[in-house]
Enzyme design. Structure first.
Site, PDB file in Angstrom:
ATOM      1  N   TYR A  36       0.883  -1.172   0.000  1.00  0.00           N
ATOM      2  CA  TYR A  36       0.000   0.000   0.000  1.00  0.00           C
ATOM      3  C   TYR A  36       0.919   1.220   0.000  1.00  0.00           C
ATOM      4  CZ  TYR A  36      -4.234   2.591   1.480  1.00  0.00           C
ATOM      5  OH  TYR A  36      -5.299   3.444   1.568  1.00  0.00           O
ATOM      6  N   GLU A  40     -12.029   4.898  -6.617  1.00  0.00           N
ATOM      7  CA  GLU A  40     -10.695   5.122  -6.073  1.00  0.00           C
ATOM      8  C   GLU A  40      -9.867   6.008  -7.005  1.00  0.00           C
ATOM      9  OE1 GLU A  40      -8.281   5.007  -3.034  1.00  0.00           O
ATOM     10  OE2 GLU A  40     -10.017   3.677  -3.013  1.00  0.00           O
ATOM     11  N   ASP A  41      -9.346   7.096  -6.474  1.00  0.00           N
ATOM     12  CA  ASP A  41      -8.392   7.958  -7.180  1.00  0.00           C
ATOM     13  C   ASP A  41      -8.925   8.511  -8.503  1.00  0.00           C
ATOM     14  OD1 ASP A  41      -6.776   7.617  -5.062  1.00  0.00           O
ATOM     15  OD2 ASP A  41      -5.200   6.507  -6.072  1.00  0.00           O
ATOM     16  N   ASP A  71     -13.430   6.129  -1.342  1.00  0.00           N
ATOM     17  CA  ASP A  71     -12.481   6.068  -0.233  1.00  0.00           C
ATOM     18  C   ASP A  71     -11.754   7.395  -0.037  1.00  0.00           C
ATOM     19  OD1 ASP A  71     -11.195   4.620   1.866  1.00  0.00           O
ATOM     20  OD2 ASP A  71      -9.405   4.512   0.618  1.00  0.00           O
ATOM     21  N   ASP A  72     -11.490   8.119  -1.132  1.00  0.00           N
ATOM     22  CA  ASP A  72     -10.770   9.394  -1.025  1.00  0.00           C
ATOM     23  C   ASP A  72     -11.620  10.453  -0.337  1.00  0.00           C
ATOM     24  OD1 ASP A  72      -8.449   8.506  -2.649  1.00  0.00           O
ATOM     25  OD2 ASP A  72      -9.973   8.358  -4.203  1.00  0.00           O
ATOM     26  N   ASN A 122      -0.177  11.808   0.606  1.00  0.00           N
ATOM     27  CA  ASN A 122       0.643  10.655   0.225  1.00  0.00           C
ATOM     28  C   ASN A 122       1.211  10.849  -1.175  1.00  0.00           C
ATOM     29  OD1 ASN A 122       0.289   8.884   2.488  1.00  0.00           O
ATOM     30  ND2 ASN A 122      -1.812   8.563   1.840  1.00  0.00           N
ATOM     31  N   ARG A 169      -5.972  10.406 -10.858  1.00  0.00           N
ATOM     32  CA  ARG A 169      -5.375  11.108  -9.717  1.00  0.00           C
ATOM     33  C   ARG A 169      -4.856  10.058  -8.740  1.00  0.00           C
ATOM     34  NH1 ARG A 169      -5.681  12.401  -4.797  1.00  0.00           N
ATOM     35  NH2 ARG A 169      -7.460  11.026  -4.509  1.00  0.00           N
ATOM     36  N   LYS A 211      -5.617  -2.163  -2.739  1.00  0.00           N
ATOM     37  CA  LYS A 211      -6.745  -1.944  -1.827  1.00  0.00           C
ATOM     38  C   LYS A 211      -7.459  -3.252  -1.525  1.00  0.00           C
ATOM     39  CE  LYS A 211      -7.076   2.674  -1.368  1.00  0.00           C
ATOM     40  NZ  LYS A 211      -7.393   3.478  -0.198  1.00  0.00           N
TER      41      LYS A 211
END
Length: 572
Positions: free
Chosen positions: A120, A263-264, A286-287, A428, A173, A191
């Site tokens: 991760y 995600e992203d 999740d973001d 991150n 992203r 994930k």
């Protein structure tokens, strides 16, 4: 299918004799000898017993030694620790996952604090940047613009039918690294590894998906080894038609209760997709939501250190994208719930700074819709330092994706008017963190309550050791997903996110606070996930969103009983 029932079916599969024929390849009965050694779900390597080697035509295909799973684990960890380059460890872990699934998950569960940064953040970021070069064999499904009109057919090509969790990205992203296009697949794969290791969702019930609509990363477009579509990103109607077809196909193929985790995705799509599909599908970002839930848990814990309640604090964010506004909104919701105040009044305690400065009323017309609730009456300010000096926040949160933005001046200003300033540097990977743990503790003379997105080592300052907290989404999303699955939830409600935050904060003990920790250690993550799952499931039942009836009497016990365990099975 409930997780425990699914696990029972899995064990039934493993008990099949060699004479059984399973055309779908799901049971050991259809596998023998060479095939069995190359099926990662059933391969045990040198752990096959003498009897198993005879029964499954393995004699001679393995060296004569017979070793336990524990001994295999010891050997792999020894080998991993020889690598000095983190990416080599990542590659070795992915290779293990592709050849021996149960050993991979046992390794990850038993050594979670050491291996979590490998599979991760932060190492997965570098893996995505170099995904084309290290690509060996496909993991997950790739759906591209070429598949428009055939997305359902593509989903049907995946061998598993009983999917419970999908993690999907379009790669625009990835972490703080930007547009990595098709190479973003490392994120859904990583994930979902954590959904299994930390949350106990069966590997076969997890499906990583990358939707490839092109990339605006010129370096990738010019790279002869790039594995995705070599074209600029599709936008507008073309983009949304493909996403609509995908979401419809997911529901048609897997039913109402499959959790789709976005995600992203870039800000301009992330909020729109969550808003559009949250009423018709079981979706989670999740973001926006996972990050918010874990940060809220950290703040609830931090209050035990600094005193007061959520409503007594003043919050300042650097970064007003999906993470920043998502966290801000969840803090306001929790405040509103516990202080019995209107939501708008709670939002006024929260200030955000974006690339153009403080969000203020005079800028409201030019702001994106998700920023507008946090534009308050104030004179325009262009820098973070000015905002800190003017607003005097008790809590400073960084979600900017830009490293070194919490400068010494900013951090010292926080310490000048707070006895114990709360500083969360969440971006991150590590290189993008707004400040390091060492900087936070040194510049505040050891008074900071600090947490980061990526891990930092303990810091020695004037003879005292400070243990920084890691505000890692992995604390929440695996347990959250497990709670959704075991309750058969059909929608995600904000109250389920608040329940996850409260459940995580409750598991920080006085012993942890004494060590300066505001999050519990990851070594207890399976227990933490079971408790989060129970609280999330309970909330789903309370809200009438759960479909798995009757409701279990003890949801913690039920969650634990449903969790996948990676111990080897005996084959007959």
């Amino acid at each position: 299918m409930a997780l425990d029932n699914a696990a029972k079916h899995e064990e039934d599969d493993l008990a099949l004799g060699t004479s059984a024929s399973r055309p779908d390849g799901s049971g050991v009965g259809s596998l023998s000898g060479h095939q069995l050694l190359r099926d990662p779900r059933h391969n045990k390597g040198l752990a096959f017993t003498e009897a198993e080697r005879d029964a499954h035509y393995l004699r001679g295909l393995l060296p004569p030694a017979i070793v336990s799973q524990e001994h295999q684990e010891k050997k792999v960890m020894h080998n991993l620790r020889q690598y000095t380059v983190p990416l080599q460890r990542y590659i070795a872990m992915m290779d293990l996952q592709e050849r021996n699934e149960r050993l991979f998950y046992k390794l990850l569960i038993d050594n979670v604090e050491e291996l979590l940064p490998v599979v991760y953040t932060p190492v997965v970021g570098e893996a995505c940047q170099k995904y084309g070069s290290i690509y060996r064999r496909p993991q997950g499904l790739y759906i591209s613009l070429k598949d428009k009109g055939k997305v359902l057919e593509v989903l049907k090509n995946w061998p598993e039918r009983s999917i419970q969790v999908i993690v999907v990205t379009d790669g625009e992203r990835i972490l703080g690294l930007g547009d990595l296009g098709c190479q973003g697949m490392g994120i859904p794969v990583g994930k979902l590894s954590l959904y299994t290791a930390l949350g106990g969702v069966r590997p076969s019930a997890c499906l990583p998906i990358t939707i490839d609509v092109g990339t605006n990363n010129q370096t990738l477009l010019d790279d002869e080894y790039y594995i995705g579509l070599k074209q600029r990103r599709a936008t507008g109607e073309e983009y949304h038609e493909l996403l609509q077809e995908f979401m419809n196909a997911v529901k048609q193929n897997y039913g109402e209760k499959v959790l789709v985790q976005f995600e992203d995705f870039a800000n301009h799509n992330a909020f729109d997709l969550l808003s559009k599909y949250s009423k018709s599908h079981l979706v989670f970002n999740d973001d926006i939501q996972g990050t918010a839930s874990v940060v809220l848990a950290g703040l609830l814990s931090a209050l035990k250190v600094i005193g007061g309640g959520l409503v007594d604090q003043t919050y300042l964010f650097l970064g007003a994208g999906e993470a920043g506004t998502g966290i801000a909104e969840l803090i306001a919701l929790e405040m509103s719930k516990h202080a019995d105040l209107p939501l708008d009044d709670c939002r006024k305690k929260i200030w955000l700074v974006d690339s153009k400065g403080l969000l203020v009323e005079s800028r409201k017309e030019s702001l994106q819709h998700f920023k507008k609730p946090f534009a308050h009456e104030h004179e325009p300010l262009t820098t973070l330092l000015e905002a800190v000096q003017s607003i005097k926040p008790t809590v400073l949160i960084g979600t900017s994706g830009v490293g070194k933005t919490f400068t010494q001046e900013v951090v010292e200003a926080m310490a000048s008017f707070n006895e114990k300033p709360v500083i969360f540097s969440l971006s991150n990977p590590t290189s993008h963190s707004e400040c390091t743990a060492e900087e936070a503790y040194t510049w505040t003379k050891g008074t900071a309550v600090f947490a980061s997105g990526s891990p930092f080592d303990p810091v020695e300052y004037e003879g005292k050791t400070y243990s920084p907290g890691q505000s890692n989404n992995a604390y929440v999303f695996p347990g959250f997903g497990l709670g959704v699955v075991i309750s058969g939830a059909i929608r995600v409600h904000d109250d389920m996110l608040l329940a996850a935050s409260e459940a995580l904060a409750e598991q920080v003990s006085q012993e942890h606070y004494d060590k300066g920790l505001i999050f519990p250690p990851f070594t207890n993550i399976r227990k933490i996930s079971a408790n989060i799952a129970a609280k999330v499931a309970a909330k789903a039942y309370d809200l009438g969103l759960a479909s798995r009836l009757p409701r279990p009497d003890d949801l913690v016990q039920y969650a634990e009983s449903c969790m996948y365990t990676p111990l080897y099975r005996s084959y007959r």
